[in-house]
Design an enzyme around this catalytic site. Structure first.
Site, PDB file in Angstrom:
ATOM      1  N   ASP A  96      38.731  31.188  44.772  1.00 30.35           N
ATOM      2  CA  ASP A  96      39.438  31.328  43.497  1.00 30.35           C
ATOM      3  C   ASP A  96      40.675  32.220  43.566  1.00 30.35           C
ATOM      4  OD1 ASP A  96      38.348  33.821  43.858  1.00 30.35           O
ATOM      5  OD2 ASP A  96      36.696  33.504  42.464  1.00 30.35           O
ATOM      6  N   GLU A 118      33.175  26.599  48.162  1.00 31.17           N
ATOM      7  CA  GLU A 118      32.735  27.478  47.067  1.00 31.17           C
ATOM      8  C   GLU A 118      33.272  26.961  45.729  1.00 31.17           C
ATOM      9  OE1 GLU A 118      32.062  31.925  47.679  1.00 31.17           O
ATOM     10  OE2 GLU A 118      33.451  31.935  45.985  1.00 31.17           O
ATOM     11  N   GLU A 132      40.943  34.664  38.461  1.00 27.97           N
ATOM     12  CA  GLU A 132      40.120  33.797  39.323  1.00 27.97           C
ATOM     13  C   GLU A 132      39.479  32.632  38.576  1.00 27.97           C
ATOM     14  OE1 GLU A 132      40.026  37.115  39.317  1.00 27.97           O
ATOM     15  OE2 GLU A 132      40.695  37.674  41.320  1.00 27.97           O
ATOM     16  N   HIS A 207      37.858  46.534  42.515  1.00 27.06           N
ATOM     17  CA  HIS A 207      39.225  46.058  42.732  1.00 27.06           C
ATOM     18  C   HIS A 207      39.734  45.057  41.707  1.00 27.06           C
ATOM     19  CE1 HIS A 207      38.491  41.889  44.002  1.00 27.06           C
ATOM     20  NE2 HIS A 207      37.364  42.341  44.483  1.00 27.06           N
ATOM     21  N   ARG A 209      41.440  42.890  38.905  1.00 30.66           N
ATOM     22  CA  ARG A 209      42.639  43.096  38.084  1.00 30.66           C
ATOM     23  C   ARG A 209      42.298  43.374  36.625  1.00 30.66           C
ATOM     24  NH1 ARG A 209      47.973  41.339  39.996  1.00 30.66           N
ATOM     25  NH2 ARG A 209      47.651  40.897  42.188  1.00 30.66           N
ATOM     26  N   HIS A 240      39.835  49.815  48.268  1.00 31.63           N
ATOM     27  CA  HIS A 240      40.775  48.693  48.386  1.00 31.63           C
ATOM     28  C   HIS A 240      42.180  49.257  48.604  1.00 31.63           C
ATOM     29  CE1 HIS A 240      43.119  45.163  47.183  1.00 31.63           C
ATOM     30  NE2 HIS A 240      42.007  44.442  47.131  1.00 31.63           N
TER      31      HIS A 240
END
Ligand code: UD1
Ligand code: UDP
Length: 373
Positions: A96, A118, A132, A207, A209, A240
């Protein structure tokens, strides 16, 4: 010869595409090539090195604090020329990310077949996770083959009207990867030192967004509260490389001796840290697949998950991003051994480690039918 190009660019895509590439490369009557966008640079290179993958092309697009539009346009421009030059029969994308969506879109514009590894994960909330959820739905529209990790993912695709014969339930390739990396004899000085002090190791990652800003601040403040409340825990946080995350982590947690802010771990280290941790606090997607197969409880610091299977078997619990809730739910797990054991003993719903073989068998079938046309 039938030509397949695997295209990926971030750490999780690389980890979960690596077993497929290794399997594809065993079949010499199809030509396999690899393009990395390098949407991630260092975090991608760590994985390439471990799995001994040498890309045929590296678009090297990563910029510090890159934007979604910046990533999209950079990939589209670079990739188009390569697809025109290479003329693959099929491209393979994973999951994604913006690399996966943009690559699928570019291939579609050139009427190249798209296979999606996936496929079918859904929250049906386009802002959670962002971007995503939209990326994977859009790839679903463009894909010709959908490799669904679970029956639930297949069901999601059928409900969207994808033809039954285009959906193959394979298991998740992350389990294939885990079988190569996890070792009961694994030792690391940081784990040894936590054990020596008879403390429990909590592994933390963050991590997303949509968590930037207040939610991430809450996650780190909750971590601080927990370390101050429990003197028998140590938190290991492989941070990250996003500068926004690094700065905030240092600011909120940098002064605590029982919080280890360390650089991203190599995949072999991370999987073994995961296997040896007491519990995991995360907003990651992939870790939600890996932890159930290692018997490690996970508190998911998000409001939605596209991986309900892990919640159903009991290894995962969604706790959101509120400071008090994260502290309360983690404290329950730290205090209540019965609850802990129930979460830790749940079974793995993500497959048997043979997902890559199933994926490659289907690709071989496509190559054969292409030959017969
Ligand atoms: C990306 C994916 C996300 C996936 C995550 C896995 C998108 C939109 N997001 O998010 O779906 O869950 O990867 O980690 O596709 N950086 C480095 N070095 C690295 C990697 C990142 O310095 O090796 C820094 C750069 O400043 C970069 C920033 O991190 O601009 C953000 O990277 P980006 O790929 O845009 O976002 P992620 O949050 O990593
Ligand atoms: N991972 C890793 N090193 C780390 C942290 C994570 O190798 O320091 C691995 C982890 O095992 C999983 C993947 O990276 O396979 C998850 O990546 P991330 O959480 O960044 O992305 P997501 O899965 O949320 O897309």
């Amino acid at each position: 010869m039938y030509k397949v190009i695997a295209i990926f660019g971030t750490r999780p895509e690389a980890i979960k595409m690596a077993p497929v590439i290794q399997e594809l490369k065993k079949h010499h009557h199809i030509e396999t090539k690899i393009i990395v966008t390098a949407q991630h640079r260092e975090m991608l290179d760590q994985v390439l090195e471990y799995f001994d993958i040498v890309p045929d092309y590296d678009l090297n697009i990563m910029k510090v604090n890159q934007t979604l539009v910046g990533v999209t346009t950079a990939i589209m421009q670079e990739l188009e020329a390569l697809l025109i030059q290479e003329k693959p029969n099929m491209i393979l994308v994973h999951g994604d990310t913006t690399t996966a969506f943009t690559s699928a879109m570019t291939a579609y514009y050139h009427q190249i077949s798209v296979a999606h590894v996936e496929a079918g994960l859904r929250t049906n909330n386009k802002y959670s996770p962002f971007p995503e959820e939209a990326n994977r739905q859009l790839i679903g529209v463009l894909a010709d083959l959908h490799f669904a990790p679970t029956n639930q993912a297949k069901q999601n695709l059928l409900e969207e009207g994808k033809p039954l014969e285009t959906i193959i339930v394979t298991g998740n390739t992350s389990i294939d990867a885990l079988m190569k990396t996890v070792n009961d004899d694994y030792r690391h000085p940081l784990i040894d030192s936590i054990r020596q002090k008879q403390r429990r190791m909590i592994l933390l990652t963050a991590h997303r967004r949509e968590n930037f800003g207040e939610s991430m601040q809450n996650i780190f403040m909750a971590t601080r509260d927990l370390v101050e409340a429990y003197d028998d825990i140590e938190v290991v946080f492989p941070v990250h490389l996003n500068p926004l995350i690094k700065q905030l982590a240092k600011q909120v947690l940098g002064d605590l001796s029982r919080v280890h802010l360390i650089p991203p771990l190599d995949v072999i280290d991370f999987h073994n840290f995961l296997g040896q941790s007491y519990l995991v606090l995360t907003d990651s997607g992939g870790i939600q697949e890996e932890a159930p197969s290692l018997g490690v409880p996970v508190l998911v610091m998000r409001d939605t998950t596209e991986r309900p299977e892990g919640v159903e078997v009991g290894t995962l619990k969604l706790v959101g991003c509120h400071r008090e809730t994260i502290v309360a739910e983690t404290s329950r797990l730290l205090d209540d051994l019965e609850l802990y054991k129930r979460m830790a003993s749940a079974s793995n719903p993500y497959g048997d480690g043979q997902a890559s073989i199933r994926i490659v068998n289907k690709i071989l079938e496509s190559a054969l039918s292409n030959q017969n046309d």
